[in-house]
Scaffold this motif. Structure first.
Motif, PDB file in Angstrom:
ATOM      1  N   LEU A  78       0.861  -1.182   0.000  1.00  0.00           N
ATOM      2  CA  LEU A  78       0.000   0.000   0.000  1.00  0.00           C
ATOM      3  C   LEU A  78       0.896   1.229   0.000  1.00  0.00           C
ATOM      4  N   GLU A  79       0.748   2.069  -1.018  1.00  0.00           N
ATOM      5  CA  GLU A  79       1.562   3.284  -1.066  1.00  0.00           C
ATOM      6  C   GLU A  79       0.818   4.430  -0.375  1.00  0.00           C
ATOM      7  N   LEU A  80      -0.492   4.526  -0.638  1.00  0.00           N
ATOM      8  CA  LEU A  80      -1.286   5.573   0.017  1.00  0.00           C
ATOM      9  C   LEU A  80      -2.764   5.248  -0.076  1.00  0.00           C
ATOM     10  N   ILE A  81      -3.462   5.529   1.007  1.00  0.00           N
ATOM     11  CA  ILE A  81      -4.930   5.570   0.946  1.00  0.00           C
ATOM     12  C   ILE A  81      -5.341   6.906   1.544  1.00  0.00           C
ATOM     13  N   VAL A  82      -6.225   7.597   0.854  1.00  0.00           N
ATOM     14  CA  VAL A  82      -6.721   8.866   1.394  1.00  0.00           C
ATOM     15  C   VAL A  82      -8.217   8.972   1.125  1.00  0.00           C
ATOM     16  N   VAL A  83      -8.932   9.371   2.174  1.00  0.00           N
ATOM     17  CA  VAL A  83     -10.389   9.554   2.078  1.00  0.00           C
ATOM     18  C   VAL A  83     -10.692  11.027   2.326  1.00  0.00           C
ATOM     19  N   ASP A  84     -11.546  11.583   1.504  1.00  0.00           N
ATOM     20  CA  ASP A  84     -11.993  12.975   1.664  1.00  0.00           C
ATOM     21  C   ASP A  84     -12.396  13.207   3.124  1.00  0.00           C
ATOM     22  N   ARG A  85     -11.872  14.298   3.711  1.00  0.00           N
ATOM     23  CA  ARG A  85     -12.124  14.479   5.153  1.00  0.00           C
ATOM     24  C   ARG A  85     -13.596  14.663   5.473  1.00  0.00           C
ATOM     25  N   PHE A  86     -14.415  15.054   4.476  1.00  0.00           N
ATOM     26  CA  PHE A  86     -15.856  15.197   4.727  1.00  0.00           C
ATOM     27  C   PHE A  86     -16.612  13.863   4.652  1.00  0.00           C
ATOM     28  N   PHE A  87     -15.931  12.805   4.206  1.00  0.00           N
ATOM     29  CA  PHE A  87     -16.589  11.508   4.020  1.00  0.00           C
ATOM     30  C   PHE A  87     -16.027  10.442   4.956  1.00  0.00           C
ATOM     31  N   ARG A  88     -15.366  10.880   6.004  1.00  0.00           N
ATOM     32  CA  ARG A  88     -14.690   9.878   6.858  1.00  0.00           C
ATOM     33  C   ARG A  88     -15.636   9.176   7.825  1.00  0.00           C
ATOM     34  N   ARG A  89     -15.147   8.074   8.377  1.00  0.00           N
ATOM     35  CA  ARG A  89     -15.842   7.240   9.365  1.00  0.00           C
ATOM     36  C   ARG A  89     -17.179   6.713   8.834  1.00  0.00           C
ATOM     37  N   GLN A  90     -17.194   6.447   7.516  1.00  0.00           N
ATOM     38  CA  GLN A  90     -18.384   5.817   6.928  1.00  0.00           C
ATOM     39  C   GLN A  90     -17.997   4.523   6.224  1.00  0.00           C
ATOM     40  N   GLY A  91     -16.793   4.056   6.535  1.00  0.00           N
ATOM     41  CA  GLY A  91     -16.372   2.757   6.020  1.00  0.00           C
ATOM     42  C   GLY A  91     -15.735   2.783   4.638  1.00  0.00           C
ATOM     43  N   LEU A  92     -15.441   3.984   4.096  1.00  0.00           N
ATOM     44  CA  LEU A  92     -14.884   4.021   2.735  1.00  0.00           C
ATOM     45  C   LEU A  92     -13.486   3.411   2.670  1.00  0.00           C
ATOM     46  N   ALA A  93     -12.643   3.739   3.639  1.00  0.00           N
ATOM     47  CA  ALA A  93     -11.275   3.191   3.607  1.00  0.00           C
ATOM     48  C   ALA A  93     -11.324   1.675   3.736  1.00  0.00           C
ATOM     49  N   ARG A  94     -12.170   1.195   4.624  1.00  0.00           N
ATOM     50  CA  ARG A  94     -12.284  -0.260   4.805  1.00  0.00           C
ATOM     51  C   ARG A  94     -12.725  -0.926   3.491  1.00  0.00           C
ATOM     52  N   LYS A  95     -13.694  -0.293   2.805  1.00  0.00           N
ATOM     53  CA  LYS A  95     -14.191  -0.869   1.538  1.00  0.00           C
ATOM     54  C   LYS A  95     -13.082  -0.894   0.484  1.00  0.00           C
ATOM     55  N   LEU A  96     -12.327   0.201   0.406  1.00  0.00           N
ATOM     56  CA  LEU A  96     -11.270   0.295  -0.612  1.00  0.00           C
ATOM     57  C   LEU A  96     -10.145  -0.710  -0.311  1.00  0.00           C
ATOM     58  N   MET A  97      -9.799  -0.867   0.962  1.00  0.00           N
ATOM     59  CA  MET A  97      -8.757  -1.839   1.330  1.00  0.00           C
ATOM     60  C   MET A  97      -9.230  -3.254   0.981  1.00  0.00           C
ATOM     61  N   THR A  98     -10.498  -3.537   1.269  1.00  0.00           N
ATOM     62  CA  THR A  98     -11.043  -4.871   0.976  1.00  0.00           C
ATOM     63  C   THR A  98     -11.059  -5.116  -0.531  1.00  0.00           C
ATOM     64  N   HIS A  99     -11.329  -4.054  -1.287  1.00  0.00           N
ATOM     65  CA  HIS A  99     -11.314  -4.163  -2.748  1.00  0.00           C
ATOM     66  C   HIS A  99      -9.901  -4.503  -3.243  1.00  0.00           C
ATOM     67  N   TRP A 100      -8.917  -3.885  -2.625  1.00  0.00           N
ATOM     68  CA  TRP A 100      -7.508  -4.185  -2.965  1.00  0.00           C
ATOM     69  C   TRP A 100      -7.213  -5.673  -2.704  1.00  0.00           C
ATOM     70  N   PHE A 101      -7.612  -6.193  -1.528  1.00  0.00           N
ATOM     71  CA  PHE A 101      -7.364  -7.619  -1.229  1.00  0.00           C
ATOM     72  C   PHE A 101      -8.067  -8.509  -2.261  1.00  0.00           C
ATOM     73  N   ASP A 102      -9.323  -8.146  -2.589  1.00  0.00           N
ATOM     74  CA  ASP A 102     -10.092  -8.966  -3.541  1.00  0.00           C
ATOM     75  C   ASP A 102      -9.432  -8.949  -4.923  1.00  0.00           C
ATOM     76  N   ALA A 103      -8.917  -7.782  -5.322  1.00  0.00           N
ATOM     77  CA  ALA A 103      -8.246  -7.673  -6.626  1.00  0.00           C
ATOM     78  C   ALA A 103      -7.008  -8.572  -6.641  1.00  0.00           C
ATOM     79  N   ILE A 104      -6.270  -8.581  -5.543  1.00  0.00           N
ATOM     80  CA  ILE A 104      -5.076  -9.443  -5.464  1.00  0.00           C
ATOM     81  C   ILE A 104      -5.492 -10.903  -5.622  1.00  0.00           C
ATOM     82  N   LYS A 105      -6.548 -11.301  -4.922  1.00  0.00           N
ATOM     83  CA  LYS A 105      -6.986 -12.705  -4.976  1.00  0.00           C
ATOM     84  C   LYS A 105      -7.430 -13.071  -6.389  1.00  0.00           C
ATOM     85  N   ARG A 106      -8.132 -12.129  -7.053  1.00  0.00           N
ATOM     86  CA  ARG A 106      -8.562 -12.399  -8.439  1.00  0.00           C
ATOM     87  C   ARG A 106      -7.346 -12.537  -9.354  1.00  0.00           C
ATOM     88  N   GLN A 107      -6.405 -11.590  -9.219  1.00  0.00           N
ATOM     89  CA  GLN A 107      -5.226 -11.608 -10.089  1.00  0.00           C
ATOM     90  C   GLN A 107      -4.352 -12.824  -9.805  1.00  0.00           C
TER      91      GLN A 107
END
Ligand SMILES: CC(C)(COP(=O)(O)OP(=O)(O)OC[C@H]1O[C@@H](n2cnc3c(N)ncnc32)[C@H](O)[C@@H]1OP(=O)(O)O)[C@@H](O)C(=O)NCCC(=O)NCCS
Length: 171
Positions: A78-107
């Motif tokens: 992971l080089e960087l993850i950044v979430v808009d400060r107005f959209f925080r604590r709504q699970g966006l970072a968790r979703k994006l990290m999970t998407h990264w893991f899923d992409a790795i598993k697919r690849q």
């Protein structure tokens, strides 16, 4: 004061150079240590990138989060993850990290050398990010003293890793 925006809808998609301007703006407004345009352009050209497009209460669609990760042999970092400060604590970072893991598993399904480990480095003072990473199963594997510059002097980097379990049939 940060005013949180309630998320109405969002979708994750791969990012491209067409997203440069929006990501530069997200980075400038929401990353306490912004990368700037040149590094972001390089990341979009050489790494894997995903963004979340979000629709706010007024119906405007904007890029609200960005994740960039490198893949090298059996590791993805992971080089960087950044979430808009107005959209925080709504699970966006968790979703994006999970998407990264899923992409790795697919690849991994088509690879002779599947990615088996995710790595990241984080400033020791970044307690929010550290809580996020630990909640996803990352484990502390090391500490680099005085690795980052900060306003209070230098600070350490914490190194975390996560083992990716192989899913699917090996090639
Ligand atoms: C760190 C960051 C990516 C988290 O984004 P986010 O979308 O708010 O995170 P999520 O909503 O997915 O949080 C998931 C969990 O992580 C933890 N967490 C996230 N931010 C936290 C904070 N500020 N304080 C404590 N825990 C936090 C919580 O356990 C949270 O679950 P909960 O909300 O149910 O308690 C965001 O704060 C950010 O962009 N920071 C600036 C850039 C940065 O520091 N990036 C990381 C360095 S690479």
């Amino acid at each position: 004061m940060t005013h949180l925006v309630n998320l109405q809808q969002h979708r994750i998609r791969s990012a491209s150079i067409n997203d440069l301007e929006a990501i530069v703006s997200l980075d400038m407004d929401s990353n306490p240590h912004p990368w700037g345009e040149n590094l972001i352009k390089d990341a979009l050209a050489t790494r894997q990138n995903w963004v979340i497009e979000s629709c706010d209460e007024q119906g405007s669609i904007n890029i609200s989060a960005w994740l960039t990760a490198s893949m090298l042999f059996e590791q993805s970092e992971l080089e960087l993850i950044v979430v808009d400060r107005f959209f925080r604590r709504q699970g966006l970072a968790r979703k994006l990290m999970t998407h990264w893991f899923d992409a790795i598993k697919r690849q991994n399904m088509g690879r002779e050398q599947p990615v088996s480990e995710c790595l990241l480095e984080v400033r020791e003072s970044n307690l929010g990010a550290i809580t996020l990473y630990k909640s996803l199963g990352f484990e502390l594997m090391g500490r680099r003293k005085n690795y980052y510059q900060s306003e209070q002097g230098n600070e350490a980097a914490l190194l975390f890793n996560l083992t990716i379990s192989y899913q699917g049939e090996r090639p």
